[in-house]
Design an enzyme around this catalytic site. Sequence first.
Site, PDB file in Angstrom:
ATOM      1  N   GLU A 244       0.836  -1.210   0.000  1.00 25.52           N
ATOM      2  CA  GLU A 244       0.000   0.000   0.000  1.00 25.52           C
ATOM      3  C   GLU A 244       0.867   1.256   0.000  1.00 25.52           C
ATOM      4  OE1 GLU A 244      -4.102   0.618   1.982  1.00 25.52           O
ATOM      5  OE2 GLU A 244      -2.667   1.477   3.387  1.00 25.52           O
ATOM      6  N   ARG A 270      -1.785  34.625 -14.762  1.00 26.25           N
ATOM      7  CA  ARG A 270      -2.362  35.568 -13.785  1.00 26.25           C
ATOM      8  C   ARG A 270      -1.420  36.766 -13.624  1.00 26.25           C
ATOM      9  NH1 ARG A 270      -6.914  37.383 -11.221  1.00 26.25           N
ATOM     10  NH2 ARG A 270      -6.448  38.144  -9.141  1.00 26.25           N
ATOM     11  N   GLN A 281       9.776  35.908  -7.452  1.00 31.40           N
ATOM     12  CA  GLN A 281      10.553  34.746  -7.023  1.00 31.40           C
ATOM     13  C   GLN A 281       9.830  33.917  -5.948  1.00 31.40           C
ATOM     14  OE1 GLN A 281      14.425  35.191  -4.964  1.00 31.40           O
ATOM     15  NE2 GLN A 281      15.296  34.801  -6.988  1.00 31.40           N
TER      16      GLN A 281
END
Length: 381
Positions: A244, A270, A281
């Site tokens: 898992e 944007r 940055q």
Amino acid sequence: MEKTFTEEQRNFKELAIEFARRELNPGSRERERRGEFSEAGWQKCAAFGIPGITMPQEYGGLGLDTMTCIATMEGLGYACRDSGLIFSLNSHIWTCESPINKFGSESQKRKYLPGLISGSLKGGHAMTEPDAGSDAFSMRCRAEKKGSHYVLNGSKTFITNAPIADLLLVFAVTDKGKGFAGVSAFIVERGFPGFSTGSALEMMGLKTCPLGEVFLQDCEVPEENRLGQEGAGAAIFNSEMEWERSCLFAAHLGAMEKILESCIAYARERRQFGKAIGKNQSVSHKIADMKVRIELSRLMLHKVAGLKGAGKRAPLESAMAKLFISESYVQIATDALQIHGAYGYSAEYEFERNLRDAIAGKIYSGTSEIQRNIIATFLGL
Ligand SMILES: Cc1cc2nc3c(=O)[nH]c(=O)nc-3n(C[C@H](O)[C@H](O)[C@H](O)COP(=O)(O)OP(=O)(O)OC[C@H]3O[C@@H](n4cnc5c(N)ncnc54)[C@H](O)[C@@H]3O)c2cc1C
């Protein structure tokens, strides 16, 4: 697309992406709001072959290798918005179907694997108890041998798939004096006398995956339903967890890849203060860190998958991969939400769901703290 995959494995990833978009995503947002499991989605996944990818062909599986399974899970994690369904399937595969295939007798495999592979049966495993979480082997659930049956008494909680499972692998103490070696595993069918489940528990994320309590009151389990030898429970559980901790977390890797792509696109398009936000940055470095976390996650995951696929044990490697990938997913989902501002916080976008889902990954399959304990033990600490 990942270069360590063969062409066939890359095709599986692509097919899983197309399949998830076409068949699993419609209506997923509404189901998430209602906390509704998709039976139709489960059946489609079964028809697509997901529960049977690595299972033997003689029981109806596809008999493919671990890396093909990893590629498919990455594809599902990348494209599927019904993350609860993917979690539910993974639990079914790694904590029920796979241990029955690995540790089951021929008659157990013939009885249960075809249904688990075709999707007509749903499974999971029940280890956690109200007072035994990380310290799972301090469990109170007891199994007492009476003639040709075991009688199980106790309760389990936070069991993935419990409200919908046809059978669960239940862990119970058969010999209190033996500690780890006194725990055994049983294949318990819903119809067995004394077995019942509670209603689904409301969780923070993975809302379309039903999760709940299990009650065992003088529950009669035939001796032939004990999985492996008496006392083999710890070995079975540890084996499950190794699988898992690699294959399930492949879906997280896919989800992180998708988030990275969305963040790059958004940071380019944007604009604030007359320039793309990605030109700051503080934004671009978050995205650079995402890239590094994803590359490292992939290397760790594929290493574990390679070891497991070659039939080797990977307790240290799977603990490191699980820890790193689950914590990376939380960090990446948090940063993606921040980069998208109020749009990120809005339920219209995927990031708040990603974050709610990601946090669960630090808890199930052993918490982050327990993974660090395992790693430290391997270092002799
Ligand atoms: C989404 C989800 C699905 C799950 N599905 C299943 C399932 O299918 N089957 C099942 O059996 N269980 C399942 N679980 C339960 C899961 O295995 C447990 O939640 C997990 O083992 C932790 O146990 P706990 O929640 O009782 O926390 P606790 O063990 O009580 O831990 C509480 C906190 O203490 C810390 N802690 C405990 N001991 C130590 C230690 N020795 N060193 C350092 N820190 C420690 C933990 O890391 C944690 O932060 C699921 C849980 C979740 C969230």
